[in-house]
Design an enzyme around this catalytic site. Structure first.
Site, PDB file in Angstrom:
ATOM      1  CD  GLU A  10      -2.853  -1.233   2.198  1.00 56.76           C
ATOM      2  OE1 GLU A  10      -3.214  -0.564   3.082  1.00 56.76           O
ATOM      3  OE2 GLU A  10      -3.918  -2.306   2.230  1.00 56.76           O
ATOM      4  CD  GLU A  31      -4.690 -10.699  -5.262  1.00 60.27           C
ATOM      5  OE1 GLU A  31      -4.606  -9.905  -5.122  1.00 60.27           O
ATOM      6  OE2 GLU A  31      -6.019 -11.299  -5.430  1.00 60.27           O
TER       7      GLU A  31
HETATM    8  N1  THU Z   1      -6.391  -6.329  -1.693  1.00 59.79           N
HETATM    9  C1  THU Z   1      -5.297  -7.546  -2.385  1.00 59.79           C
HETATM   10  O1  THU Z   1      -4.117  -7.230  -2.454  1.00 59.79           O
HETATM   11  N2  THU Z   1      -6.032  -8.082  -3.078  1.00 59.79           N
HETATM   12  C2  THU Z   1      -7.698  -8.699  -3.400  1.00 59.79           C
HETATM   13  O2  THU Z   1      -7.597 -10.182  -4.048  1.00 59.79           O
HETATM   14  C3  THU Z   1      -7.854  -8.358  -2.550  1.00 59.79           C
HETATM   15  C4  THU Z   1      -7.272  -6.243  -1.755  1.00 59.79           C
HETATM   16  C5  THU Z   1      -5.444  -6.191  -1.875  1.00 59.79           C
HETATM   17  C6  THU Z   1      -5.615  -4.028  -1.414  1.00 59.79           C
HETATM   18  C7  THU Z   1      -5.290  -3.345  -0.619  1.00 59.79           C
HETATM   19  O3  THU Z   1      -4.225  -3.321  -0.099  1.00 59.79           O
HETATM   20  C8  THU Z   1      -6.480  -4.692   0.832  1.00 59.79           C
HETATM   21  O4  THU Z   1      -6.222  -5.835   0.174  1.00 59.79           O
HETATM   22  C9  THU Z   1      -7.566  -4.190   0.750  1.00 59.79           C
HETATM   23  O5  THU Z   1      -8.316  -3.636   0.468  1.00 59.79           O
END
Ligand code: THU
Length: 168
Positions: free
Chosen positions: A70, A81
C-alpha cells in the site's frame, strides 16, 4: 400472430470446489496455500490492515510470492496478485502458471473465509492466462476455514475485454 424475435439468450456457467478445510486438499495444494498464509506477514498494509499473500506454482516447478503493497497515496497501492504476476513475468518471462494460492490476514476482523481477487486483478489474471495460453488454478482461503478451488482464473471475468478486441 406472434412477433418475430431475434434476441437470443446465452448463459455463463462455471463450477468450483469448496473444501471444508485445507485438510481436504492434496499435499501440493495444501503446501501452497499454507505458504500464501505465511507470506501475508510480508504485506505492507498499514492503511487497510488487510494483509494479502499470493503464491504461484509455475509450470517449471518454481514458486514465486507476492503481497499487497500500500501507499499513503491510496491508489498507488498494489494488490498481492498483481505484485505476484509482475514478479513472475519479470523473473521468468513467458513462463506459465499452474496454480496460485491466495490468503489474507484481516487485522481488523476475521480471516476465516475465502476472498476472491478484485476486478483489476481478475483482468490481470485473464491477460496472464492469454499470454501464456495456460489456465491458472486458484486456491482461495483465509488463515483458516473453507477453501475454494477454481480451475481457471478467467472464469471470474465473464464477457471480458481482452487483447483480441484490439486487433484490426
Ligand atoms: N487486496 C489484495 O491484495 N488482493 C485482493 O484480492 C483484494 C484486495 C488488497 C488491496 C489493499 O491493499 C487491501 O487488500 C484492502 O483492499
Amino acid at each position: 400472430m406472434s412477433k418475430m424475435v431475434f434476441m437470443s439468450k446465452k448463459e455463463f456457467h462455471f463450477s468450483f470446489d469448496v473444501h471444508s478445510s485445507d485438510k481436504e486438499l492434496n499435499a501440493a495444494d495444501n503446501a501452497l496455500l499454507n505458504e500464501a498464509r505465511k507470506v501475508t506477514k510480508n504485506a505492507y498494509a498499514p492503511y487497510s490492515n488487510f494483509h494479502v499473500g499470493a503464491v504461484a506454482k509455475l509450470s517449471n516447478g518454481e514458486t514465486v510470492v507476492g503481497t499487497n503493497q500500500e501507499n499513503a497515496s491510496y491508489p498507488v497501492g498494489i494488490c498481492a496478485e498483481r505484485v505476484l504476476l509482475s514478479s513472475i513475468a519479470s523473473r521468468y518471462p513467458g513462463q506459465s502458471v499452474d496454480t496460485i494460492a491466495i490468503s489474507y490476514d484481516n487485522k481488523n476482523g476475521k480471516s476465516n473465509e475465502p476472498v476472491s481477487p478484485c476486478g483489476i486483478c481478475r483482468q490481470s489474471l485473464l491477460e496472464y492466462e492469454e499470454r501464456t495460453k495456460h489456465p491458472i488454478r486458484l486456491i482461495l482461503s483465509g488463515l483458516t476455514g473453507e477453501v475454494i478451488v477454481l480451475e481457471k482464473a478467467s472464469q471470474l471475468l465473464p464477457l471480458a475485454f481482452g487483447g483480441n478486441d484490439l486487433r484490426s
